[in-house]
Structure formats: structure tokens, C-alpha cells
Design an enzyme around this catalytic site. Structure first.
Site, mmCIF file in Angstrom:
data_model
loop_
_atom_site.group_PDB
_atom_site.id
_atom_site.type_symbol
_atom_site.label_atom_id
_atom_site.label_comp_id
_atom_site.label_asym_id
_atom_site.label_seq_id
_atom_site.Cartn_x
_atom_site.Cartn_y
_atom_site.Cartn_z
ATOM 1 N N LYS A 48 32.914 53.975 45.856
ATOM 2 C CA LYS A 48 33.780 53.535 46.949
ATOM 3 C C LYS A 48 34.339 54.728 47.737
ATOM 4 O O LYS A 48 34.092 55.886 47.400
ATOM 5 C CB LYS A 48 34.910 52.665 46.387
ATOM 6 C CG LYS A 48 34.404 51.429 45.622
ATOM 7 C CD LYS A 48 33.707 50.483 46.552
ATOM 8 C CE LYS A 48 33.222 49.159 46.005
ATOM 9 N NZ LYS A 48 33.070 48.868 44.626
HETATM 10 C C1 PLP Z 1 32.831 42.841 46.743
HETATM 11 C C2 PLP Z 1 33.294 43.341 45.416
HETATM 12 N N1 PLP Z 1 34.295 42.696 44.801
HETATM 13 C C3 PLP Z 1 34.767 43.112 43.624
HETATM 14 C C4 PLP Z 1 34.254 44.212 42.970
HETATM 15 C C5 PLP Z 1 34.774 44.606 41.626
HETATM 16 O O1 PLP Z 1 35.361 45.872 41.638
HETATM 17 P P1 PLP Z 1 35.413 46.761 40.307
HETATM 18 O O2 PLP Z 1 34.040 47.284 40.061
HETATM 19 O O3 PLP Z 1 36.393 47.846 40.669
HETATM 20 O O4 PLP Z 1 35.905 45.889 39.210
HETATM 21 C C6 PLP Z 1 33.211 44.922 43.574
HETATM 22 C C7 PLP Z 1 32.648 46.092 42.894
HETATM 23 O O5 PLP Z 1 31.788 46.771 43.327
HETATM 24 C C8 PLP Z 1 32.720 44.476 44.818
HETATM 25 O O6 PLP Z 1 31.709 45.106 45.427
#
Ligand code: PLP
Length: 403
Positions: free
Chosen positions: A202
Site C-alpha cells: 500500500k
Molecule cells: C480492498 C481491500 N479491502 C481490504 C483489504 C484487507 O486489508 P489487510 O490486508 O490490511 O487486512 C485489502 C487488502 O489488500 C483490500 O485490498
């Protein structure tokens, strides 16, 4: 100088020389000496978790996105879960969301015992279609979760108007969109709650981590309790006040982000503007190159947004190509370009098929897009040479498979 026309170069997948010697990943973090020193300083301090860096990171983050509150979490998924809880989702409720996303967006609804209801996406941005979302709202709908796919904000105004008409909460999944703008406002300051992820691919990373921003003090308080076992005060407050008493007032989790991670987050936040600028520069270069290549459709940008470019997903115009997405994907990978695909629509995953009986065909815009999507490398630490390697590989592979 290589004078062979692209269409005659032997593809690496057929035994030719790859465009690059080493694999270029589709995304990766960039960590500098300031980041490392900030983390080391916390490691030498009294507070590895629930210490001062947590509030510091949250305050700076809230100010940056333009929200009154920001509450940190151990991941974007934990942040989504907490937002679903704060929105009051429970068994028997429904939440409308996009199928063109990572499974976590819909899973957070399931964690609360509620039902995710998908609505198809619009063909240009692959974001939730506000009209289709409206057609899926029922008496049971308690939340809508638009997703800012690839970093392009969803069409938030009609979604917020829809939510207002029905008294429902908008949880924007902005895990791709830190730094994006919609109609002149920063993402994070628009929806009732906005969720971010700090995974290494990110714009800002804390290793794992997430955040919810909101202007609503009640949501903020519930989010804080939910991430700390549902306890009404934090350890450091109790230590400062010299008292031991605390109360568990709701069923929460340990979803806390450590001070080690928050110290990294603060440093990374200071580089966010320049990281975004670099991603936007790469997107401009890609788009100007790819508009010239038959068979490639670059991502579209609406006139009222400034995307954050977490991903750069091209779509293949399969009618102009003699290969499908799988063949082109493998050919690019053989050129050492770390391509990826975002996303298999959520309702097509076996868990969702088995549990809800989806058979495919329910959300045709998302499903048709999925067959054509390839995400190219996009991260702020890419060099100009990396960017040109990606373009050369796409030119080479697409020329080979052009009809
Ligand atoms: C659209 C979206 N929502 C939620 C998440 C979940 O985030 P995390 O990996 O920090 O749990 C991601 C992770 O890449 C994502 O791309």
C-alpha cells in the site's frame, strides 16, 4: 540497440531472452533510514504497544485525511470488522457491497453474522454501481460498503444520498485509496467510516495495519473499544491515573496496532505526498504508452476524481488478440514482470458459491472484467527503468499475440 520489431522478438515463454533479468514485483514497500531509526527508538522505549505512538499516529492520520477521528487496527481486515460492528451489523441484517474486491470487504459482514448482498459494478471504473446498489437495498440493509477499486474513488455522493434516504451507514473500503480525492475532498473525510490498509504493497505501510477514519464520535468510541476487548479504558490511561479498575462493556477483540508499527506509520505518512506523486507520474507514463497499443485498455479516470493508484489494472481487448488473459499473464511473467490479477469476483470463490449458491453469471460486468484484467507493477519505489521494462514487455507480448 535492439532493432528487431516487437512482433518478431522471441517471447521468454518460448525460450527468448526476458525483458528483465530479475523479477519486478507488482508492489512492494519502501523503507528508509528514518523509518528504521523511528522503529529502533520505540524498541528502546517503555511502550511497545498501547503507548504514545498510537495516538500520535492516529492524530496525524486524521488530520491528513481531514477527519475528526482515526482509530488504528492490526490490519485493514480488523478495521473492516470493527466498522461493521460499529455500524450495528448483526444476524438478520444485510450489507450491500461490490463483488470486485478482496474477500475481506464482504467477509467483515459475515463476521458479524449478517449477509453480504452484492451489486454489480460500473464498466468504466469497476466500482459499485449506485443504481444497482439502490436496487439491492431492503428493510434489512444496515450498511453499504463501496470499494475504491485500484485507488479510484467510488461514486460516493449518490451512495451517501441513497444511505441517507434509508438511514443506513456507508463504510468505504479505501484500502486502495489513501490519498485519493473525490470531488475535491480527500478520501477518508467523506463516508461515515472509511477503512484503510497498511499492508506493504500500500501507499503507507506498518507491516500489517489498518485505520478507520470518521467524523462521528460515537463510532470512534465504539471502534476504540472493539479493538481492545471491548474494554472502556486503555492500559496507559489506567497506569497514568494510578488505578486498576476497568470494565468490559462489549465483546471486542485484540485488534491493536503496536507502537512499533505506529512509529513506522508516522514516518511513512510524512512521505505519503511524494509517494502519491510518484505513483501518479508512473500512471501517466503507462497510460500514454498503452493508449497506443492495440489490445490494451488502460484504466479510465473520471473527471471528478484524483486516483491514488494502488494498482494499475489494464484490461485486454480480447477480440484483438489471439490469446486469452491466462496466456498473456504467463507470457508477461516469463518476461520477469510480476503481474497479478485483481480480483476474482468475491461471489465466485468456492466459499461464497457453497454458502450462498452463486453459480456465476449473477454480476456480469464484474465477471466479464475479471476475464480481461491484469494488474501491472505499480509502487512508488519503481525506477524509470522499471517502468520502461514493463512497457517494453507489454509491447513485446501484445505484439506477438495481436490478431
Ligand atoms: C480492498 C481491500 N479491502 C481490504 C483489504 C484487507 O486489508 P489487510 O490486508 O490490511 O487486512 C485489502 C487488502 O489488500 C483490500 O485490498
Amino acid at each position: 540497440m535492439n532493432v528487431t520489431p516487437a512482433s518478431q522478438e522471441v517471447l521468454a515463454i518460448h525460450g527468448g531472452l526476458p525483458v528483465r533479468k530479475t523479477l519486478l514485483p507488482y508492489g512492494r514497500q519502501s523503507i528508509d533510514e528514518n523509518d528504521i531509526q523511528a522503529v529502533v527508538k520505540v524498541l528502546r522505549s517503555d511502550w511497545l504497544t498501547t503507548g504514545p505512538k498510537v495516538g500520535e499516529f492516529e492524530e496525524e492520520f486524521a488530520a491528513w485525511v481531514g477527519a475528526k477521528h482515526a482509530v488504528s487496527f492490526s490490519s485493514g481486515t480488523a478495521a473492516l470488522h470493527a466498522a461493521a460492528f460499529a455500524a450495528g451489523l448483526k444476524a438478520g441484517d444485510e450489507a450491500v457491497t461490490s463483488p470486485m474486491t478482496f474477500a475481506a470487504t464482504a467477509n467483515c459482514v459475515l463476521y458479524q453474522g449478517a449477509t453480504p448482498v452484492f451489486a454489480d459494478v460500473v464498466a468504466d471504473t469497476l466500482n459499485l454501481d449506485p443504481e444497482k446498489a439502490a436496487s439491492r437495498v431492503t428493510q434489512r440493509t444496515k450498511a453499504i460498503l463501496p470499494v475504491d477499486y485500484a485507488g479510484h474513488p467510488a461514486d460516493l455522493d449518490p451512495i451517501l444520498q441513497l444511505a441517507e434516504r434509508h438511514g443506513i451507514v456507508v463504510i468505504e473500503d479505501a484500502c486502495h485509496a489513501l490519498g485519493a480525492e473525490y470531488r475535491g475532498r480527500r478520501v477518508g473525510s467523506i463516508a461515515h467510516m472509511t477503512v484503510f490498509s497498511f499492508h506493504p504493497v500500500k501507499h503507507l505501510t506498518t507491516g500489517e495495519g489498518g485505520m478507520v477514519s470518521t467524523d462521528n464520535p460515537d463510532f470512534a468510541e465504539t471502534l476504540r473499544r472493539f479493538r481492545n476487548h471491548g474494554i472502556s479504558s486503555e492500559a496507559r490511561q489506567r497506569q497514568a491515573a494510578g488505578q486498576w479498575h476497568y470494565e468490559m462493556v462489549l465483546l471486542g477483540f485484540n485488534y491493536r496496532l503496536t507502537d512499533i508499527a505506529c512509529a513506522l506509520g508516522i514516518q511513512q505518512l510524512h512521505k505519503l505526498e511524494s509517494n502519491l506523486a510518484r505513483r501518479r507520474q508512473i500512471a501517466v507514463r503507462y497510460t500514454s504508452a498503452f493508449t497506443q497499443i492495440p489490445g490494451v485498455i488502460p484504466p479510465s479516470i473520471r473527471s471528478d476524481v484524483n486516483p491514488a493508484w494502488h494498482l494499475y489494472p489494464i484490461r485486454l481487448d480480447l477480440a484483438k488478440l489471439s490469446a486469452d488473459r491466462g496466456q498473456i499473464f504467463r507470457a508477461l511473467r516469463a518476461e520477469n514482470i510480476g503481474v497479478n490479477v485483481h480480483y476474482i469476483p468475491v461471489h465466485c470463490h468456492p466459499y461464497y458459491r457453497d454458502r450462498f449458491g452463486y453459480q456465476g453469471g449473477e454480476y456480469p460486468v464484474a465477471e466479464a472484467a475479471y476475464e480481461r484484467l491484469i494488474s501491472l507493477p505499480m509502487f512508488h519505489a519503481m525506477s524509470d527503468e522499471d517502468v520502461e521494462d514493463v512497457i517494453s514487455a507489454v509491447v513485446k507480448v501484445l505484439a506477438h499475440f495481436a490478431k
